[in-house]
Write a protein that holds these residues in place. Sequence first.
Motif, PDB file in Angstrom:
ATOM      1  N   ALA A   1       0.820  -1.216   0.000  1.00 38.87           N
ATOM      2  CA  ALA A   1       0.000   0.000   0.000  1.00 38.87           C
ATOM      3  C   ALA A   1       0.850   1.260   0.000  1.00 38.87           C
ATOM      4  O   ALA A   1       0.485   2.262  -0.623  1.00 38.87           O
ATOM      5  CB  ALA A   1      -0.926  -0.002   1.216  1.00 38.87           C
ATOM      6  N   ILE A   2       1.975   1.227   0.667  1.00 40.18           N
ATOM      7  CA  ILE A   2       2.809   2.426   0.747  1.00 40.18           C
ATOM      8  C   ILE A   2       3.484   2.728  -0.599  1.00 40.18           C
ATOM      9  O   ILE A   2       3.837   3.866  -0.874  1.00 40.18           O
ATOM     10  CB  ILE A   2       3.837   2.288   1.886  1.00 40.18           C
TER      11      ILE A   2
ATOM     12  N   PRO B   1       0.402   7.332  -6.577  1.00 44.15           N
ATOM     13  CA  PRO B   1      -0.346   8.405  -5.911  1.00 44.15           C
ATOM     14  C   PRO B   1      -1.770   8.589  -6.416  1.00 44.15           C
ATOM     15  O   PRO B   1      -2.603   9.100  -5.685  1.00 44.15           O
ATOM     16  CB  PRO B   1       0.492   9.649  -6.195  1.00 44.15           C
TER      17      PRO B   1
ATOM     18  N   TRP C   1      -4.276   7.016  -4.125  1.00 40.94           N
ATOM     19  CA  TRP C   1      -4.311   7.446  -2.732  1.00 40.94           C
ATOM     20  C   TRP C   1      -5.578   8.206  -2.372  1.00 40.94           C
ATOM     21  O   TRP C   1      -5.804   8.501  -1.211  1.00 40.94           O
ATOM     22  CB  TRP C   1      -3.127   8.345  -2.413  1.00 40.94           C
TER      23      TRP C   1
ATOM     24  N   ARG D   1      -5.801   3.245   1.411  1.00 43.61           N
ATOM     25  CA  ARG D   1      -4.347   3.287   1.567  1.00 43.61           C
ATOM     26  C   ARG D   1      -3.966   3.716   2.975  1.00 43.61           C
ATOM     27  O   ARG D   1      -3.113   3.108   3.612  1.00 43.61           O
ATOM     28  CB  ARG D   1      -3.712   4.230   0.562  1.00 43.61           C
ATOM     29  N   ALA D   2      -4.591   4.752   3.483  1.00 44.20           N
ATOM     30  CA  ALA D   2      -4.285   5.225   4.838  1.00 44.20           C
ATOM     31  C   ALA D   2      -4.615   4.153   5.869  1.00 44.20           C
ATOM     32  O   ALA D   2      -3.860   3.943   6.820  1.00 44.20           O
ATOM     33  CB  ALA D   2      -5.052   6.509   5.128  1.00 44.20           C
TER      34      ALA D   2
END
Length: 93
Positions: free
Chosen positions: A54-55, A59, A62, A67-68
Amino acid sequence: MTESRMALVAGLFIVPALLLWLGHRLRRRTGAWRGAFWGATIGYGVGMTGMLVAIHAPPVLWAGGWRAAAVHWGMLAAAALGAGIGALARRGA
């Protein structure tokens, strides 16, 4: 510090320290204790892999909240879920 950041810090530092402590004298523990240890260890590895995927997501992906959640809560949630499943599986065996 938000609760998401605290979950990330707990996943990075507290969970491995707890697993290290739980693994001490593992042979003398009950079956449920050993199942919880191995379930949490495997769950933590899966959560760490999911967090790393996920990291490194592009972008453009995101924008959603997935993702967070995966980055901040993945390791902690996967270790807890794995410990629960491992303890229940060893108790029933």
